[in-house]
Structure formats: structure tokens, C-alpha cells
Design a protein around this motif. Structure first.
Motif, short mmCIF file in Angstrom:
data_model
loop_
_atom_site.label_atom_id
_atom_site.label_comp_id
_atom_site.label_asym_id
_atom_site.label_seq_id
_atom_site.Cartn_x
_atom_site.Cartn_y
_atom_site.Cartn_z
N TYR A 31 -28.33 1.59 31.40
CA TYR A 31 -28.30 0.02 31.41
C TYR A 31 -27.00 -0.56 32.38
CZ TYR A 31 -31.22 0.33 26.94
OH TYR A 31 -32.53 -0.06 26.50
N TYR A 33 -24.52 -3.92 33.78
CA TYR A 33 -23.75 -4.93 32.66
C TYR A 33 -23.86 -6.00 33.55
CZ TYR A 33 -25.02 -2.26 28.89
OH TYR A 33 -25.55 -1.44 27.40
N LEU A 100 -20.97 8.76 24.59
CA LEU A 100 -21.91 8.08 24.17
C LEU A 100 -21.54 6.18 24.59
CD1 LEU A 100 -25.42 7.56 23.59
CD2 LEU A 100 -24.73 7.42 21.57
N GLY A 101 -22.51 5.64 25.39
CA GLY A 101 -21.92 3.89 25.45
C GLY A 101 -21.28 3.73 26.16
N ARG A 102 -20.09 5.23 27.02
CA ARG A 102 -19.05 4.84 27.48
C ARG A 102 -19.67 3.08 28.44
NH1 ARG A 102 -14.69 8.66 30.43
NH2 ARG A 102 -14.06 7.18 31.84
N LEU A 103 -18.20 3.10 29.64
CA LEU A 103 -19.11 1.89 30.84
C LEU A 103 -17.88 2.40 32.27
CD1 LEU A 103 -19.23 -1.15 28.84
CD2 LEU A 103 -21.07 0.02 29.86
N PHE A 105 -16.74 0.83 35.18
CA PHE A 105 -17.18 -0.64 35.43
C PHE A 105 -16.80 -0.65 37.22
CE2 PHE A 105 -16.53 -3.34 31.87
CZ PHE A 105 -16.14 -2.24 31.18
N GLY A 106 -16.74 -1.68 37.67
CA GLY A 106 -16.36 -2.21 38.91
C GLY A 106 -14.89 -2.39 39.14
N PHE B 34 -12.79 1.27 21.54
CA PHE B 34 -13.33 1.42 22.97
C PHE B 34 -11.11 0.42 23.61
CE2 PHE B 34 -16.77 3.82 24.29
CZ PHE B 34 -17.36 2.63 23.59
N TYR B 36 -9.08 0.23 26.38
CA TYR B 36 -8.82 0.00 27.78
C TYR B 36 -7.53 -0.43 28.35
CZ TYR B 36 -13.55 0.30 28.59
OH TYR B 36 -15.36 0.42 27.92
N SER B 43 -9.05 -2.69 37.81
CA SER B 43 -10.72 -2.72 36.58
C SER B 43 -10.02 -2.19 35.39
CB SER B 43 -11.45 -2.03 37.45
OG SER B 43 -13.14 -2.20 36.41
N LEU B 44 -10.58 -2.09 34.33
CA LEU B 44 -10.22 -1.27 33.31
C LEU B 44 -10.18 -0.09 33.64
CD1 LEU B 44 -11.12 -4.87 32.68
CD2 LEU B 44 -11.71 -2.94 30.33
N LEU B 46 -10.39 3.05 31.19
CA LEU B 46 -10.68 3.79 29.82
C LEU B 46 -9.71 4.76 29.34
CD1 LEU B 46 -12.87 3.66 27.49
CD2 LEU B 46 -13.86 5.66 28.84
N THR B 49 -11.56 6.54 23.53
CA THR B 49 -13.11 5.95 22.35
C THR B 49 -11.75 6.79 21.02
OG1 THR B 49 -13.93 6.62 24.69
CG2 THR B 49 -15.28 6.52 22.04
N ARG B 97 -18.26 -1.77 19.92
CA ARG B 97 -19.49 -1.00 20.09
C ARG B 97 -20.59 -0.22 18.36
NH1 ARG B 97 -22.97 3.34 21.10
NH2 ARG B 97 -24.82 2.68 22.53
N VAL B 102 -28.78 2.71 22.89
CA VAL B 102 -28.24 3.24 23.75
C VAL B 102 -28.08 1.77 23.94
CG1 VAL B 102 -29.85 3.97 25.13
CG2 VAL B 102 -27.37 5.04 25.23
N GLN B 104 -26.83 -0.96 22.99
CA GLN B 104 -26.14 -1.27 22.36
C GLN B 104 -25.01 -1.67 23.39
OE1 GLN B 104 -26.21 -3.51 19.95
NE2 GLN B 104 -27.57 -2.75 18.45
N GLN B 106 -21.23 -3.59 24.85
CA GLN B 106 -19.58 -3.66 24.43
C GLN B 106 -18.97 -4.69 24.35
OE1 GLN B 106 -16.44 -0.65 26.08
NE2 GLN B 106 -17.79 1.12 26.25
#
Lengths: 115, 117
Positions: A31, A33, A100-103, A105-106, B34, B36, B43-44, B46, B49, B97, B102, B104, B106
Motif C-alpha cells: 500500500y 499513502y 506489520l503495517g510499518r510505514l 516515509f519520504g 507507533f 515517531y 521526515s518522521l 520511527l 512500535t 493502527r 494489512v 489499515q 495509521q
């Protein structure tokens, strides 16, 4: 992940269309975003697209995905001064467990809309 | 829907104090949260988690004894910056989240600006 690249700045006149581009490297991305961040605020989810789609439209927003080139774009039609903000592209990969589900980012594109 | 409330929005405190930041999901159950950190015009990044009821997983280079994360319920996670120093000054953002497919996304809080004097 993990490398997500965006141009840092974009300026447009009010009423014009804005196109913000993003490239990513992870071919297993599921995915992608687009988030918007206004000064001093958190991130607002604008839209997202599944990797097996080519296009998604939601009112003034159009997302185009070229999976072969790993290129994502966000087009904002009839851009308004209120659209001025930082726009972040992010991708997620299947991962497992805690990832799982970690994003990923740019760095964000600062959109400035001139009246 | 999908609102995340983060408090406080701004904290200024002296070096050596500990600061707690709360992150609440108001209308959904955030099985994963999460944390950040964001530097100006960056940017963010991380930090960690956390899954409800489990210990947080920290990213490489993030000191878990410095940044304590608790996720005791499906709607609340806290980040405590212990013995904060000026280099800890930053903008901290949480996201939640839901459990589900998968895709879903944030949902983010409005962030906490931490300034250590």
C-alpha cells in the motif's frame, strides 16, 4: 522498506493543478499513502492506493501509480491556498510481527500555493 | 472517524526532568501504536512500535531506557522521556493502527513539541 524519495518543494498558483511525485524502491510494497501535514500539526491521511491499482480518484485528489517504475503521484485539482502544507508519501510492505503495517516515509514536499 | 488525541501539545521543562506524552485512540481500538520523532523540515523517524499488552519494539539507535513506552490498553499508549536533556527537544508524533487487513492505515495525533531548557 525503505527508500522513498520526493522532491522537496513545489509552488503553484491558486486554481492551478499541483502534481507531487514520489518514487520508492521496495517492489513488495503493498500500500502507498499520501499524508498532509500542516505547520505544528500531526499527519492527516489524504488517500491511499493498493499496489495492484493504477489510479484512484477522490474529489480533487487523483493518485496515479506506476508499479513498473515504482512511481507514485498525487494530483490536486483546483489548488487552494488552504492546500499549502507538507505532503508525505509513504509505503508499507507486508512485514511480519512487529513490523506489520510499518510505514516508510519520504522527506515530504512543501507545497506553497500563491493567491 | 479514526481520531487520535495526543497530549500535551507543547511542553517546556528543565533538563533532567521526565516527561510523559499520552496518545489515545478515541473512536477505534489501536492494537498497534507507533511513536515517531520529527526534526525541523525532516521526515518522521520511527522510534518504536508497540502492540497492546506487549513490550515495545525499538528501532536501532533508540534507547529503550531513555524512551519508555507503555501500551497497556487498546486505546492508550504513553511515551516517557526520562531525564530529558536539550538534545531530546523535538516534535514527537504518535499514530494508531487498528487490527485488521494489512491496508489499515495509521492515524496520527497532532504531535507534542518538547523543549528542554
Amino acid at each position: 522498506g525503505e527508500d522513498v524519495e520526493q522532491s522537496l518543494f513545489l509552488s503553484v498558483r491558486e486554481g492551478d493543478s499541483s502534481v507531487i511525485n514520489c518514487t520508492y524502491t521496495d517492489s513488495s510494497s503493498t500500500y502507498l499513502y499520501w499524508y498532509k501535514q500542516e505547520p505544528g500539526a500531526g499527519l492527516q491521511l489524504l488517500t491511499y492506493i493498493f499496489s495492484n491499482m493504477d489510479m484512484k480518484q477522490d474529489q480533487r485528489l487523483t493518485v496515479l501509480l506506476n508499479k513498473k517504475d515504482k512511481h507514485l503521484s498525487l494530483r490536486i485539482a483546483d489548488t487552494q491556498t488552504g492546500d499549502s502544507a507538507i505532503y508525505f508519501c509513504a509505503e508499507s510492505s507486508p512485514g511480519r510481527g512487529s513490523t506489520l503495517g510499518r510505514l516508510y516515509f519520504g522527506r515530504g514536499t512543501q507545497l506553497t500555493v500563491w493567491p | 472517524g479514526a481520531v487520535v488525541s495526543q497530549h500535551p501539545s507543547w511542553v517546556i521543562c528543565k533538563s533532567g526532568t521526565s516527561v510523559k506524552i499520552e496518545c489515545r485512540s478515541l473512536d477505534f481500538q489501536a492494537t498497534t501504536m507507533f511513536w515517531y520523532r520529527q526534526f525541523p523540515k525532516q521526515s518522521l523517524m520511527l522510534m518504536a512500535t508497540s502492540n497492546e499488552g506487549s513490550k515495545a519494539t525499538y528501532e536501532q539507535g533508540v534507547e529503550k531506557d531513555k524512551f519508555l513506552i507503555n501500551h497497556a490498553s487498546l486505546t492508550l499508549s504513553t511515551l516517557t522521556v526520562t531525564s530529558a536533556h536539550p538534545e531530546d527537544s523535538s516534535f514527537y508524533i504518535c499514530s494508531g493502527r487498528e487490527l485488521g487487513p494489512v491496508n489499515q492505515p495509521q492515524h496520527f495525533g497532532d504531535g507534542t513539541r518538547l523543549s528542554i531548557l
